[in-house]
Design a protein around this motif. Structure first.
Motif, PDB file in Angstrom:
ATOM      1  N   GLU A 161      -6.783   4.667   5.271  1.00 53.81           N
ATOM      2  CA  GLU A 161      -6.146   3.394   4.913  1.00 53.81           C
ATOM      3  C   GLU A 161      -4.937   3.165   5.842  1.00 53.81           C
ATOM      4  O   GLU A 161      -4.660   2.052   6.243  1.00 53.81           O
ATOM      5  CB  GLU A 161      -5.663   3.508   3.464  1.00 53.81           C
ATOM      6  CG  GLU A 161      -4.975   2.299   2.914  1.00 53.81           C
ATOM      7  CD  GLU A 161      -5.910   1.334   2.241  1.00 53.81           C
ATOM      8  OE1 GLU A 161      -6.857   1.790   1.595  1.00 53.81           O
ATOM      9  OE2 GLU A 161      -5.678   0.125   2.368  1.00 53.81           O
ATOM     10  N   ILE A 162      -4.247   4.271   6.147  1.00 49.39           N
ATOM     11  CA  ILE A 162      -3.023   4.172   6.956  1.00 49.39           C
ATOM     12  C   ILE A 162      -3.138   5.074   8.190  1.00 49.39           C
ATOM     13  O   ILE A 162      -3.540   6.223   8.087  1.00 49.39           O
ATOM     14  CB  ILE A 162      -1.784   4.628   6.144  1.00 49.39           C
ATOM     15  CG1 ILE A 162      -1.591   3.734   4.917  1.00 49.39           C
ATOM     16  CG2 ILE A 162      -0.520   4.631   7.003  1.00 49.39           C
ATOM     17  CD1 ILE A 162      -0.456   4.184   4.000  1.00 49.39           C
ATOM     18  N   ASN A 184      -9.031  -3.365   9.369  1.00 49.15           N
ATOM     19  CA  ASN A 184      -7.919  -3.820   8.516  1.00 49.15           C
ATOM     20  C   ASN A 184      -6.978  -2.651   8.172  1.00 49.15           C
ATOM     21  O   ASN A 184      -6.627  -2.436   7.011  1.00 49.15           O
ATOM     22  CB  ASN A 184      -8.456  -4.474   7.239  1.00 49.15           C
ATOM     23  CG  ASN A 184      -7.368  -5.251   6.525  1.00 49.15           C
ATOM     24  OD1 ASN A 184      -6.379  -5.658   7.132  1.00 49.15           O
ATOM     25  ND2 ASN A 184      -7.514  -5.428   5.224  1.00 49.15           N
ATOM     26  N   LEU A 185      -6.620  -1.902   9.209  1.00 51.64           N
ATOM     27  CA  LEU A 185      -5.779  -0.717   9.000  1.00 51.64           C
ATOM     28  C   LEU A 185      -4.329  -1.105   8.753  1.00 51.64           C
ATOM     29  O   LEU A 185      -3.837  -2.090   9.307  1.00 51.64           O
ATOM     30  CB  LEU A 185      -5.809   0.170  10.250  1.00 51.64           C
ATOM     31  CG  LEU A 185      -7.121   0.852  10.592  1.00 51.64           C
ATOM     32  CD1 LEU A 185      -7.060   1.392  12.026  1.00 51.64           C
ATOM     33  CD2 LEU A 185      -7.391   1.993   9.616  1.00 51.64           C
ATOM     34  N   THR A 186      -3.674  -0.331   7.941  1.00 46.68           N
ATOM     35  CA  THR A 186      -2.226  -0.429   7.798  1.00 46.68           C
ATOM     36  C   THR A 186      -1.660   0.608   8.773  1.00 46.68           C
ATOM     37  O   THR A 186      -2.132   1.744   8.802  1.00 46.68           O
ATOM     38  CB  THR A 186      -1.817  -0.079   6.351  1.00 46.68           C
ATOM     39  OG1 THR A 186      -2.540  -0.949   5.483  1.00 46.68           O
ATOM     40  CG2 THR A 186      -0.327  -0.243   6.135  1.00 46.68           C
ATOM     41  N   VAL A 235       0.835  -1.193   0.000  1.00 43.78           N
ATOM     42  CA  VAL A 235       0.000   0.000   0.000  1.00 43.78           C
ATOM     43  C   VAL A 235       0.880   1.256   0.000  1.00 43.78           C
ATOM     44  O   VAL A 235       0.507   2.293  -0.536  1.00 43.78           O
ATOM     45  CB  VAL A 235      -1.013  -0.042   1.168  1.00 43.78           C
ATOM     46  CG1 VAL A 235      -0.336   0.117   2.502  1.00 43.78           C
ATOM     47  CG2 VAL A 235      -2.098   0.959   1.021  1.00 43.78           C
ATOM     48  N   GLU A 263      -6.725   9.481   3.487  1.00 38.23           N
ATOM     49  CA  GLU A 263      -6.217   8.106   3.538  1.00 38.23           C
ATOM     50  C   GLU A 263      -5.145   7.899   4.592  1.00 38.23           C
ATOM     51  O   GLU A 263      -4.893   6.775   5.009  1.00 38.23           O
ATOM     52  CB  GLU A 263      -5.627   7.703   2.171  1.00 38.23           C
ATOM     53  CG  GLU A 263      -6.594   7.804   1.012  1.00 38.23           C
ATOM     54  CD  GLU A 263      -7.605   6.677   1.019  1.00 38.23           C
ATOM     55  OE1 GLU A 263      -7.606   5.880   1.967  1.00 38.23           O
ATOM     56  OE2 GLU A 263      -8.396   6.613   0.069  1.00 38.23           O
ATOM     57  N   LYS A 280      -0.320   3.398  -3.075  1.00 44.37           N
ATOM     58  CA  LYS A 280      -1.016   2.617  -4.101  1.00 44.37           C
ATOM     59  C   LYS A 280      -0.455   2.947  -5.493  1.00 44.37           C
ATOM     60  O   LYS A 280      -1.196   3.285  -6.418  1.00 44.37           O
ATOM     61  CB  LYS A 280      -2.520   2.859  -4.037  1.00 44.37           C
ATOM     62  CG  LYS A 280      -3.127   2.365  -2.731  1.00 44.37           C
ATOM     63  CD  LYS A 280      -4.608   2.562  -2.710  1.00 44.37           C
ATOM     64  CE  LYS A 280      -5.198   1.963  -1.448  1.00 44.37           C
ATOM     65  NZ  LYS A 280      -6.610   2.211  -1.282  1.00 44.37           N
ATOM     66  N   ASN A 284     -12.114   7.180   7.964  1.00 35.14           N
ATOM     67  CA  ASN A 284     -11.846   5.857   7.376  1.00 35.14           C
ATOM     68  C   ASN A 284     -10.525   5.813   6.619  1.00 35.14           C
ATOM     69  O   ASN A 284     -10.483   5.485   5.432  1.00 35.14           O
ATOM     70  CB  ASN A 284     -12.953   5.435   6.396  1.00 35.14           C
ATOM     71  CG  ASN A 284     -14.185   5.018   7.119  1.00 35.14           C
ATOM     72  OD1 ASN A 284     -14.100   4.593   8.269  1.00 35.14           O
ATOM     73  ND2 ASN A 284     -15.330   5.158   6.472  1.00 35.14           N
ATOM     74  N   LYS A 331      -0.719  -4.035   2.791  1.00 33.17           N
ATOM     75  CA  LYS A 331      -2.023  -3.712   3.380  1.00 33.17           C
ATOM     76  C   LYS A 331      -2.261  -4.541   4.638  1.00 33.17           C
ATOM     77  O   LYS A 331      -2.018  -5.742   4.654  1.00 33.17           O
ATOM     78  CB  LYS A 331      -3.129  -3.974   2.357  1.00 33.17           C
ATOM     79  CG  LYS A 331      -4.480  -3.580   2.884  1.00 33.17           C
ATOM     80  CD  LYS A 331      -5.498  -3.349   1.814  1.00 33.17           C
ATOM     81  CE  LYS A 331      -6.862  -3.072   2.412  1.00 33.17           C
ATOM     82  NZ  LYS A 331      -6.893  -1.971   3.356  1.00 33.17           N
TER      83      LYS A 331
END
Ligand code: SF4
Length: 314
Positions: free
Chosen positions: A167-168, A198-200, A4, A86, A68, A165, A33
């Motif tokens: 991603e990281i 499912n966080l990085t 990711v 993100e 990404k 929300n 990820k």
């Protein structure tokens, strides 16, 4: 799993009183990820500068940061706004990172207000949901930061990071300003949220025991460079770099009857790092030989992604 985030040859120099200080020096790594990358090293090793560069709170001097597969350093204003949704940070000192004039609900809802088109009612609904997930109650909504304990303030910081929300999540020493009794609660909360969403995660800490507990992968930094990186088992069960061995030796034994030898470092971190020739750790390394003072070792893969930067590790 897919990558990711990829950091490639990242450098960050600061100029102070006409002197150039290298804070992050040619750093490359990737995170998949759902992974948690623990970053360890003494104060001044460049951990926070690296984290802030990834969050684009500060601008790196050169290199690439691919989110990404897209280089975030080339993003225009609109793309950067999307990227900020993100990647969110949780800071060390929960009190100074919260605006004392804003109420808890406003603080947590601020990213939604700044980065989305949601109306006030929708924002309030999301804020109350996120407060609950983060261990806060509805009645906290209208309270000011000074009315909370340290642990509760860090829960506000976590809720603010989570509400969009991302991603990281980048957590920069999230427990070091808290009482020991509260630290475990915050770590458990971060672990639960990481699993649920499912966080990085990038987790920076001085506390090696916590890093071992929470991370899949560990990156060890010394004077802006990666000296060792690998999965958590390799780093903690088979540390290869002399500096990593020093750090690991400082963790108290799990069994109180086990005798553990603590390796002591000589001296402090050198102040003018740019004049060091050869290995940056040479002035403090108990194993340094002549070559260490003239030739800089490179980070090399020793086995299955366990990379080390030392002339004397096979
Ligand atoms: Fe120590 Fe030399 Fe290895 Fe650097 S290269 S860590 S100074 S033994």
């Amino acid at each position: 799993m897919s990558e990711v985030l990829q950091v490639k040859n990242l450098k960050k120099y600061f100029t102070k009183n006409g002197k150039t200080i290298t804070s992050v020096d040619n750093v490359s790594f990737e995170i998949e990820k759902g992974e948690t990358l623990g970053i360890v090293g003494e104060s001044g090793s460049g951990k926070s500068t690296l984290a802030r560069s990834i969050a684009r709170i500060i601008e790196p001097t050169s290199g690439k940061i691919l989110f990404k597969d897209r280089d975030i350093l080339s993003f225009n204003k609109k793309e950067l706004k999307e990227y900020r949704k993100e990647v969110q940070m949780i800071f060390q000192d929960p009190y100074s990172s919260l605006n004392p004039r804003m109420r808890c609900g406003e603080i947590i809802g601020e990213p939604l207000k700044n980065l989305t088109d949601l109306n006030n009612e929708e924002i309030k609904k999301r804020v109350l949901e996120t407060m609950k997930i983060s261990g806060l109650s509805d009645f906290h909504y209208d309270r000011y930061p000074y009315e909370f304990s340290g642990g509760q303030r860090q829960r506000i910081g976590i809720a603010r990071a989570l509400i969009i929300n991302p991603e990281i999540i980048i957590a920069d020493e999230p427990t070091s300003a808290l009482d020991v009794s509260i630290q475990a609660q915050i770590i458990n909360l971060l672990e639960d949220l990481k699993k649920e969403f499912n966080l990085t995660t990038i987790f920076i800490s001085h506390d090696l025991a916590v890093v071992e507990h929470i991370s899949n992968k560990v990156l060890v930094m010394y004077l802006g460079k990666i000296v060792e990186i690998g999965n958590v088992e390799d780093i903690f069960n088979n540390p290869l770099h002399p500096y990593t061995k020093v750090l690991i030796s400082s963790i108290p034994a799990k069994n109180p009857f086990e005798k553990k030898e603590k390796i002591l470092l000589k001296g402090d971190l050198p102040s003018n790092t740019d004049i060091i020739k050869g290995c940056k750790f040479s002035s403090r390394c108990p194993y340094a030989k002549d070559i260490c003072f003239s030739e800089e070792p490179h980070l090399e893969d020793k086995k299955n992604g366990h990379k080390v930067s030392c002339h004397f590790v096979d």
